[in-house]
Design a protein around this motif. Structure first.
Motif, PDB file in Angstrom:
ATOM      1  N   LEU A 245       0.842  -1.190   0.000  1.00 39.28           N
ATOM      2  CA  LEU A 245       0.000   0.000   0.000  1.00 39.28           C
ATOM      3  C   LEU A 245       0.877   1.239   0.000  1.00 39.28           C
ATOM      4  O   LEU A 245       1.827   1.337   0.788  1.00 39.28           O
ATOM      5  N   LEU A 246       0.571   2.185  -0.880  1.00 43.18           N
ATOM      6  CA  LEU A 246       1.245   3.478  -0.897  1.00 43.18           C
ATOM      7  C   LEU A 246       0.152   4.535  -0.912  1.00 43.18           C
ATOM      8  O   LEU A 246      -0.621   4.618  -1.872  1.00 43.18           O
ATOM      9  N   VAL A 247       0.059   5.320   0.172  1.00 45.86           N
ATOM     10  CA  VAL A 247      -1.012   6.313   0.295  1.00 45.86           C
ATOM     11  C   VAL A 247      -0.427   7.718   0.328  1.00 45.86           C
ATOM     12  O   VAL A 247       0.594   7.972   0.967  1.00 45.86           O
ATOM     13  N   LEU A 248      -1.096   8.630  -0.359  1.00 49.00           N
ATOM     14  CA  LEU A 248      -0.691  10.035  -0.443  1.00 49.00           C
ATOM     15  C   LEU A 248      -1.842  10.904   0.056  1.00 49.00           C
ATOM     16  O   LEU A 248      -3.016  10.634  -0.227  1.00 49.00           O
ATOM     17  N   SER A 249      -1.506  11.974   0.774  1.00 47.72           N
ATOM     18  CA  SER A 249      -2.541  12.820   1.371  1.00 47.72           C
ATOM     19  C   SER A 249      -2.707  14.174   0.694  1.00 47.72           C
ATOM     20  O   SER A 249      -3.648  14.892   0.998  1.00 47.72           O
ATOM     21  N   LEU A 250      -1.795  14.547  -0.206  1.00 47.88           N
ATOM     22  CA  LEU A 250      -1.807  15.876  -0.834  1.00 47.88           C
ATOM     23  C   LEU A 250      -1.709  16.977   0.220  1.00 47.88           C
ATOM     24  O   LEU A 250      -2.361  18.012   0.144  1.00 47.88           O
ATOM     25  N   ARG A 251      -0.882  16.742   1.215  1.00 44.57           N
ATOM     26  CA  ARG A 251      -0.812  17.674   2.343  1.00 44.57           C
ATOM     27  C   ARG A 251      -0.398  19.081   1.929  1.00 44.57           C
ATOM     28  O   ARG A 251      -0.929  20.069   2.434  1.00 44.57           O
ATOM     29  N   HIS A 252       0.555  19.213   1.008  1.00 40.61           N
ATOM     30  CA  HIS A 252       1.047  20.548   0.637  1.00 40.61           C
ATOM     31  C   HIS A 252       0.477  21.066  -0.676  1.00 40.61           C
ATOM     32  O   HIS A 252       0.813  22.149  -1.123  1.00 40.61           O
ATOM     33  N   LYS A 253      -0.363  20.263  -1.336  1.00 42.33           N
ATOM     34  CA  LYS A 253      -1.191  20.722  -2.457  1.00 42.33           C
ATOM     35  C   LYS A 253      -0.438  21.223  -3.680  1.00 42.33           C
ATOM     36  O   LYS A 253      -1.002  21.925  -4.513  1.00 42.33           O
ATOM     37  N   SER A 254       0.829  20.891  -3.840  1.00 41.53           N
ATOM     38  CA  SER A 254       1.557  21.296  -5.043  1.00 41.53           C
ATOM     39  C   SER A 254       2.210  20.075  -5.669  1.00 41.53           C
ATOM     40  O   SER A 254       2.517  19.096  -4.988  1.00 41.53           O
ATOM     41  N   ASN A 255       2.447  20.143  -6.993  1.00 40.41           N
ATOM     42  CA  ASN A 255       2.934  18.950  -7.679  1.00 40.41           C
ATOM     43  C   ASN A 255       4.352  18.554  -7.277  1.00 40.41           C
ATOM     44  O   ASN A 255       4.708  17.380  -7.302  1.00 40.41           O
ATOM     45  N   ASP A 256       5.187  19.521  -6.881  1.00 34.48           N
ATOM     46  CA  ASP A 256       6.538  19.131  -6.466  1.00 34.48           C
ATOM     47  C   ASP A 256       6.496  18.311  -5.188  1.00 34.48           C
ATOM     48  O   ASP A 256       7.190  17.294  -5.066  1.00 34.48           O
ATOM     49  N   HIS A 257       5.656  18.695  -4.224  1.00 34.69           N
ATOM     50  CA  HIS A 257       5.523  17.922  -2.996  1.00 34.69           C
ATOM     51  C   HIS A 257       4.837  16.585  -3.260  1.00 34.69           C
ATOM     52  O   HIS A 257       5.218  15.547  -2.698  1.00 34.69           O
ATOM     53  N   LEU A 258       3.811  16.598  -4.097  1.00 31.36           N
ATOM     54  CA  LEU A 258       3.087  15.364  -4.388  1.00 31.36           C
ATOM     55  C   LEU A 258       4.002  14.304  -4.977  1.00 31.36           C
ATOM     56  O   LEU A 258       4.045  13.160  -4.497  1.00 31.36           O
ATOM     57  N   TRP A 259       4.771  14.678  -6.006  1.00 34.70           N
ATOM     58  CA  TRP A 259       5.620  13.691  -6.671  1.00 34.70           C
ATOM     59  C   TRP A 259       6.832  13.297  -5.837  1.00 34.70           C
ATOM     60  O   TRP A 259       7.244  12.134  -5.849  1.00 34.70           O
ATOM     61  N   PHE A 260       7.378  14.247  -5.083  1.00 36.24           N
ATOM     62  CA  PHE A 260       8.500  13.874  -4.212  1.00 36.24           C
ATOM     63  C   PHE A 260       8.019  12.878  -3.156  1.00 36.24           C
ATOM     64  O   PHE A 260       8.706  11.893  -2.857  1.00 36.24           O
ATOM     65  N   THR A 261       6.829  13.129  -2.601  1.00 34.71           N
ATOM     66  CA  THR A 261       6.295  12.208  -1.595  1.00 34.71           C
ATOM     67  C   THR A 261       6.056  10.830  -2.195  1.00 34.71           C
ATOM     68  O   THR A 261       6.375   9.802  -1.575  1.00 34.71           O
ATOM     69  N   PHE A 262       5.501  10.792  -3.400  1.00 38.14           N
ATOM     70  CA  PHE A 262       5.270   9.499  -4.046  1.00 38.14           C
ATOM     71  C   PHE A 262       6.576   8.722  -4.207  1.00 38.14           C
ATOM     72  O   PHE A 262       6.656   7.541  -3.836  1.00 38.14           O
ATOM     73  N   PHE A 263       7.605   9.359  -4.751  1.00 34.07           N
ATOM     74  CA  PHE A 263       8.864   8.643  -4.981  1.00 34.07           C
ATOM     75  C   PHE A 263       9.583   8.346  -3.661  1.00 34.07           C
ATOM     76  O   PHE A 263      10.308   7.352  -3.559  1.00 34.07           O
ATOM     77  N   HIS A 264       9.380   9.181  -2.657  1.00 36.61           N
ATOM     78  CA  HIS A 264       9.927   8.900  -1.322  1.00 36.61           C
ATOM     79  C   HIS A 264       9.305   7.617  -0.771  1.00 36.61           C
ATOM     80  O   HIS A 264      10.021   6.724  -0.284  1.00 36.61           O
ATOM     81  N   GLU A 265       7.980   7.524  -0.854  1.00 39.07           N
ATOM     82  CA  GLU A 265       7.299   6.320  -0.360  1.00 39.07           C
ATOM     83  C   GLU A 265       7.700   5.098  -1.193  1.00 39.07           C
ATOM     84  O   GLU A 265       7.871   3.992  -0.654  1.00 39.07           O
ATOM     85  N   ALA A 266       7.825   5.290  -2.496  1.00 40.39           N
ATOM     86  CA  ALA A 266       8.271   4.191  -3.350  1.00 40.39           C
ATOM     87  C   ALA A 266       9.656   3.718  -2.925  1.00 40.39           C
ATOM     88  O   ALA A 266       9.963   2.520  -2.973  1.00 40.39           O
ATOM     89  N   GLY A 267      10.504   4.660  -2.494  1.00 41.75           N
ATOM     90  CA  GLY A 267      11.833   4.314  -2.013  1.00 41.75           C
ATOM     91  C   GLY A 267      11.782   3.379  -0.817  1.00 41.75           C
ATOM     92  O   GLY A 267      12.597   2.447  -0.710  1.00 41.75           O
ATOM     93  N   HIS A 268      10.834   3.617   0.079  1.00 40.45           N
ATOM     94  CA  HIS A 268      10.683   2.709   1.224  1.00 40.45           C
ATOM     95  C   HIS A 268      10.380   1.290   0.754  1.00 40.45           C
ATOM     96  O   HIS A 268      10.916   0.312   1.286  1.00 40.45           O
ATOM     97  N   LEU A 269       9.507   1.155  -0.227  1.00 41.85           N
ATOM     98  CA  LEU A 269       9.128  -0.172  -0.716  1.00 41.85           C
ATOM     99  C   LEU A 269      10.299  -0.877  -1.377  1.00 41.85           C
ATOM    100  O   LEU A 269      10.474  -2.089  -1.223  1.00 41.85           O
ATOM    101  N   VAL A 270      11.099  -0.117  -2.099  1.00 41.16           N
ATOM    102  CA  VAL A 270      12.227  -0.702  -2.822  1.00 41.16           C
ATOM    103  C   VAL A 270      13.399  -1.012  -1.893  1.00 41.16           C
ATOM    104  O   VAL A 270      14.045  -2.054  -2.021  1.00 41.16           O
ATOM    105  N   LEU A 271      13.652  -0.129  -0.940  1.00 40.84           N
ATOM    106  CA  LEU A 271      14.876  -0.212  -0.140  1.00 40.84           C
ATOM    107  C   LEU A 271      14.738  -0.949   1.189  1.00 40.84           C
ATOM    108  O   LEU A 271      15.721  -1.479   1.702  1.00 40.84           O
ATOM    109  N   HIS A 272      13.523  -0.969   1.753  1.00 39.12           N
ATOM    110  CA  HIS A 272      13.407  -1.397   3.143  1.00 39.12           C
ATOM    111  C   HIS A 272      12.535  -2.640   3.334  1.00 39.12           C
ATOM    112  O   HIS A 272      11.816  -3.053   2.429  1.00 39.12           O
TER     113      HIS A 272
END
Length: 371
Positions: A245-272
């Motif tokens: 499961l990878l969930v995003l909340s759109l907390r900061h409402k801008s595309n730079d935060h949205l996509w960074f958060t997505f790839f950050h969470e994806a990093g957890h799945l790949v690395l940990h």
């Protein structure tokens, strides 16, 4: 949201009352019923009082003697026993009413996650059903203890109920997404393709594509707005060994935060480890795994060679909108992401070129992203 109440009257009628009514209609005594059914008088009396359950054998005898089908008598008895069990269950739940104060009931109701109940015991039952657990004790084991163990900050501890509700709603939405078995190599390859998806500013277009591509790799991506008391921007957890499961909340409402958060969470799945869950609050955590996920997202969005070019560009003086757009086109990434990265590195003032970022909001009751 309009409050709804299931019709469950306080009174509960046992099937013995129906038996007694039929005896009065026929002007029969209990002794007469005993002779006709072959029961003892004591057993008939227990049936009439509701103390004895109606077995399949008893139902067949009552069908022959009093009419109505055996199915009617067994269903009548079953409904009565269930109603009694429900009443006892709700009586026990009254003691857990204080638990409701730890949950964001208002937001959960407004968003349609649960229904509002006037009776506190029934509200507890409604919330337990939402979380998919049978008791508050089970909820604490499934949600509260893992979340508290995850992070010890006071701010986190005070909002465990809200965070648990957000995570649970994400789980519920993820259950609706069919995923192929998780495959790390396939997911890594897909992440490279998804980088280009950042150029699409329309969530009606990129969200379905994002969800479908990730589902094909075993990752259920969902978007869930946070209730009051939940400051999370994203989270990951394993629903099974083969589905993440990878969930995003759109907390900061801008595309730079949205996509960074997505790839950050994806990093957890790949690395940990699959045994871990991660909930990210963008609070500058010093946890090594959070820093690893940050680097993963940073380098995937803007690779090292592109970063070097961007640094040289920034070193040349004030960066223009045209320069950012040109760089973004060459590296096939959203201009807003370039701006966010330069601001983060200190190469661009936080007030500069924010117009290149795409802003999103939650679209009413549908809770879908809109620009």
């Amino acid at each position: 949201m309009t409050e709804t109440q299931a019709f469950r009257p306080d009174w509960v009628s046992h099937p013995g009352e129906t038996i007694e009514d039929l005896l009065e209609e026929r002007e029969w005594t209990q002794a007469e019923l005993a002779r006709r059914t072959g029961f003892t008088r004591k057993h008939v009396n227990e049936l009439v009082k509701g103390n004895a359950g109606i077995s399949s054998d008893a139902a067949l005898r009552l069908e022959s003697v009093l009419g109505s089908s055996a199915e009617f008598w067994m269903q009548r008895d079953s409904q009565y026993r269930e109603a009694m069990q429900r009443r006892q269950h709700l009586d026990r739940l009254k003691a857990d009413a204080e638990w409701l104060e730890t949950l964001p009931i208002g937001d959960m109701t407004r968003r349609g996650w649960i229904q509002r109940r006037r009776n506190k015991a029934e509200q507890v039952a409604e919330c337990l059903k939402f979380f998919g657990v049978a008791s508050v004790t089970a909820w604490r084991k499934q949600y509260e203890k893992p979340l508290v163990a995850f992070r010890a900050s006071k701010a986190f501890d005070h909002s465990v109920g809200a965070i648990a509700a957000w995570v649970r709603q994400a789980e519920r939405q993820a259950q609706e997404i069919f995923c192929e078995p998780y495959d790390t190599n396939s997911f890594k390859s897909t992440l490279q393709r998804l980088r280009r998806l950042t150029e699409d500013a329309d969530p009606k277009s990129f969200v379905p594509t994002l969800v479908d591509l990730c589902a094909a790799c075993g990752v259920a991506v969902v978007f869930v707005p946070t209730p009051k008391g939940c400051p999370a921007s994203g989270a990951t957890r394993w629903l099974s060994p083969h589905k993440a499961l990878l969930v995003l909340s759109l907390r900061h409402k801008s595309n730079d935060h949205l996509w960074f958060t997505f790839f950050h969470e994806a990093g957890h799945l790949v690395l940990h480890s699959k045994k871990l869950q991660f909930i990210d609050f963008e609070d500058g955590s010093e946890d090594q795994r959070e820093q690893e996920a940050d680097r993963f997202a940073r380098d995937l969005l803007i690779p090292l060679s592109a970063t070097q070019e961007l640094e040289k560009l920034a070193a040349g003086g004030r960066v223009s909108k045209a320069q950012v757009l040109s760089f973004a086109r060459r590296w096939q990434v959203a201009p807003g992401i370039v701006v966010g990265r330069m601001q983060k590195e200190g190469w661009l003032p936080w007030s500069h070129l924010n117009g290149l970022k795409v802003r999103y909001s939650w679209a009413g009751a549908t809770e879908r992203l809109s620009t």
